[in-house]
Design a protein around this motif. Structure first.
Motif, short mmCIF file in Angstrom:
data_model
loop_
_atom_site.label_atom_id
_atom_site.label_comp_id
_atom_site.label_asym_id
_atom_site.label_seq_id
_atom_site.Cartn_x
_atom_site.Cartn_y
_atom_site.Cartn_z
N UNK A 7 4.26 4.87 3.72
CA UNK A 7 3.60 6.15 4.09
C UNK A 7 4.94 6.95 3.31
N UNK A 8 4.44 8.17 3.23
CA UNK A 8 5.12 9.33 2.73
C UNK A 8 5.35 8.71 1.40
N UNK A 16 5.30 1.67 -11.14
CA UNK A 16 4.76 2.73 -10.67
C UNK A 16 5.98 3.65 -9.99
N UNK A 17 5.93 4.92 -10.42
CA UNK A 17 6.85 5.73 -9.91
C UNK A 17 6.31 6.35 -8.83
N UNK A 18 7.31 6.45 -7.64
CA UNK A 18 6.85 6.87 -6.45
C UNK A 18 7.87 8.02 -5.78
N UNK A 19 7.29 8.88 -5.17
CA UNK A 19 8.13 9.82 -4.54
C UNK A 19 8.00 9.97 -3.16
N UNK A 20 9.06 9.94 -2.39
CA UNK A 20 9.02 10.10 -0.79
C UNK A 20 9.88 10.97 -0.31
N UNK A 21 10.23 10.93 1.12
CA UNK A 21 11.03 12.03 1.62
C UNK A 21 12.33 11.85 1.06
N UNK A 22 12.89 10.70 1.12
CA UNK A 22 14.04 10.40 0.54
C UNK A 22 14.39 10.31 -0.91
N UNK A 48 0.84 -1.19 -0.09
CA UNK A 48 0.03 -0.01 0.00
C UNK A 48 0.75 1.14 -0.22
N UNK A 49 0.74 2.22 -1.09
CA UNK A 49 1.54 3.29 -1.10
C UNK A 49 0.68 4.62 -0.49
N UNK A 50 0.99 5.08 0.38
CA UNK A 50 0.43 6.09 1.14
C UNK A 50 0.83 7.42 1.25
N UNK A 51 0.33 8.54 0.41
CA UNK A 51 1.37 9.91 0.27
C UNK A 51 1.67 10.52 1.48
N UNK A 110 3.42 8.92 -8.57
CA UNK A 110 3.22 9.94 -9.43
C UNK A 110 2.74 9.48 -10.87
N UNK A 111 3.14 8.29 -11.37
CA UNK A 111 2.99 7.81 -12.54
C UNK A 111 2.76 6.29 -12.65
#
Ligand SMILES: Cc1cc2nc3c(=O)[nH]c(=O)nc-3n(C[C@H](O)[C@H](O)[C@H](O)COP(=O)(O)OP(=O)(O)OC[C@H]3O[C@@H](n4cnc5c(N)ncnc54)[C@H](O)[C@@H]3O)c2cc1C
Length: 460
Positions: A237-238, A253-259, A32-35, A242-243
């Motif tokens: 989480x975080x 899936x492209x994912x952006x996080x704090x790091x 689960x990817x949660x922004x 994005x795509x």
């Protein structure tokens, strides 16, 4: 070989889909990817010094089976709680008028009971409904607000229907489709009810006795954590997706996080973010222009909730809350006397109150900062009670684009989106928010159905 599943969005819809997939595809590796920093989305329980308080959804319709069944499966039935006997009032012309009994989402089954909210002239217009033949095309859909205005007059819309529906949809009923919002009423008309009053009366008369709404002792956080645990999913989480890209085998899936950014690989993807936000994710996959425009065309409203605990010295009316007529010159759209409405919460040192702001196309009030919103809520409460409250504790929470307008023909629009996705992006489903309707039961139903389709497709 069990699939890799990516669920984008850790709100109720995403978590329910993850849970259902864990049942239907044992061994599936679900992420689960949660922004944001926490799960639950619009189910958001916080801690007041005196105990839990909801800043998002506070209840669900218990007469629909989806939520009650899920609660039972997760072993939470003992925590179900129901409202007490108090009803709401409508704030109209500066007065609080008790909500008439025998209405269906504010639609009257007996116009004679509306004298408190309508002038004699408006009552006379509404009373003509039963003498006016109704033209209805079976299977059709119309604007709910326009139908009610045509049949009963504008005052019934602005003083009863819009205030009742405003808490859930934020859109005026003129923009809502009858079939999606009150399906039973459309079906009664399909069956040949001669007037709208007759169709409403049929539904009101067939109501099963007992409480309409339910909530959970301890708040929705119990459901959120039970779902996450039962799904066995890995939660990131975080993690903002994005795509989504289609690959020769599966999806990335492209994912952006704090790091920084990373890529998640998946065989199956559940997109469980508010529908207009789903569109850009799917656009990256390409070839689904119809689905993308179908989803991005759904308008949404933002809202804000100010939750307060106030000293019991305040003379809170004996009501469950206050709904606001659309022509009333006040900035808030609803007020819930939470501890009056829910007896299990009436044990706190202070009264619990929630004030809601923000309507579709009229969310100027949301440009105010949190302190200003809290002050507006305080003064709204003072206006309703006739004296200033002493605030013991308060929290403000904004919900951006959280409430969708479910317009006429919505079901056809979503069916078109689903058909294109099935054809061009097999193994990708969009759930929640506004697909099968707004609200907790609708999101659960939507997510479970989508998960079952994905599981069946994978096993084929
Ligand atoms: C103030 C308020 C009060 C309500 N009251 C009620 C009520 O009393 N009863 C009722 O039945 N319904 C109520 N509702 C509606 C109900 O809460 C929602 O329909 C339901 O919770 C929506 O769940 P969801 O999972 O589809 O979406 P959300 O709860 O919006 O969850 C979506 C999640 O996706 C995340 N996300 C978004 N974009 C991305 C991304 N790109 N990548 C990763 N994660 C992302 C978000 O952070 C969020 O956690 C209310 C809603 C609001 C806002």
């Amino acid at each position: 070989m069990p699939p890799r599943v990516a669920v984008v969005g850790g709100g109720l819809s995403g978590l329910t889909a993850a849970y259902q997939l864990s049942l239907d595809l044992p061994g599936a590796r679900i992420t689960v990817l949660e922004a944001s920093d926490s799960l639950g989305g619009a189910l958001h329980t916080v801690d007041f010094p005196s105990g839990p308080m909801e800043l998002g959804a506070e209840a669900f319709i218990g007469r629909r089976p989806e939520a009650s069944e899920l609660v039972a499966e997760l072993g939470l039935t003992d925590t179900l709680r129901h409202p007490g006997p108090l009803g709401p009032a409508i704030l109209t012309d500066g007065r609080l008028v008790p909500m008439p009994v025998g209405t269906l989402m504010g639609l009257p089954s007996d116009v004679a009971g509306l004298s408190g909210v309508l002038s004699p002239g408006e009552s006379a217009v509404a009373a003509r409904e039963t003498d006016t033949p109704l033209e209805w095309e079976p299977g059709g859909d119309v604007s709910l607000g326009r139908l009610v205005a045509d049949r009963f007059g504008d005052a019934v819309v602005s003083r009863l229907v819009d205030p009742m529906l405003g808490g859930v949809y934020a859109a005026p009923s003129s923009g809502l489709g009858l079939r999606q919002v009150i399906p039973g009423l459309a079906e009664a008309l399909d069956r040949g009810a001669p007037t709208l009053t007759a169709a409403i009366g049929e539904l009101v008369g067939n109501r099963v006795p007992g409480p309409v709404f339910a909530t959970l002792d301890g708040g929705y956080r119990g459901l959120v954590s039970a779902l996450a645990e039962a799904s066995g999913a890995t939660v990131r989480s975080h993690a903002t997706c994005t795509a989504i890209h289609r690959e020769p085998s599966g999806y990335t899936l492209t994912v952006t996080g704090a790091r920084g950014s990373w890529v998640e690989n998946a065989d199956l993807v559940v997109v469980a973010v508010p529908v207009p936000h789903a569109a850009p994710l799917l656009a990256a996959a390409g070839g689904v222009d119809g689905a993308v425009s179908g989803l991005s065309g759904i308008r949404t409203a933002s809202s804000a909730v100010v939750a307060m605990e106030v000293d019991r010295g305040l003379d809170l009316p004996e009501l469950s809350g206050v709904l606001v007529a659309t022509d009333e010159p006040v900035p808030f759209k609803a007020m819930t006397f939470t501890s009056r409405k829910w007896p299990h919460l009436d044990t706190r040192p202070g009264h619990l109150v929630r004030v809601s702001f923000g309507r579709l196309d009229d969310d100027d009030v949301l440009t105010a900062d949190d302190i200003a919103l809290a002050r507006m809520a305080e003064s709204a409460l003072a206006g309703v009670c006739g004296s200033a409250p002493t605030i013991l504790y308060s929290r403000v929470r904004r919900w951006e684009d959280a409430l969708a307008e479910i317009g006429p023909g919505h079901a056809d629009r979503i069916a078109g989106v689903r058909a294109e996705l099935a054809d061009r992006l097999p193994g990708v489903e969009v759930v929640g928010g506004a697909t099968e309707g707004v609200g907790v039961p609708a999101c659960i139903g939507s997510a479970r159905a989508a998960a079952r389709r994905l599981a069946a497709g994978w096993q084929d």
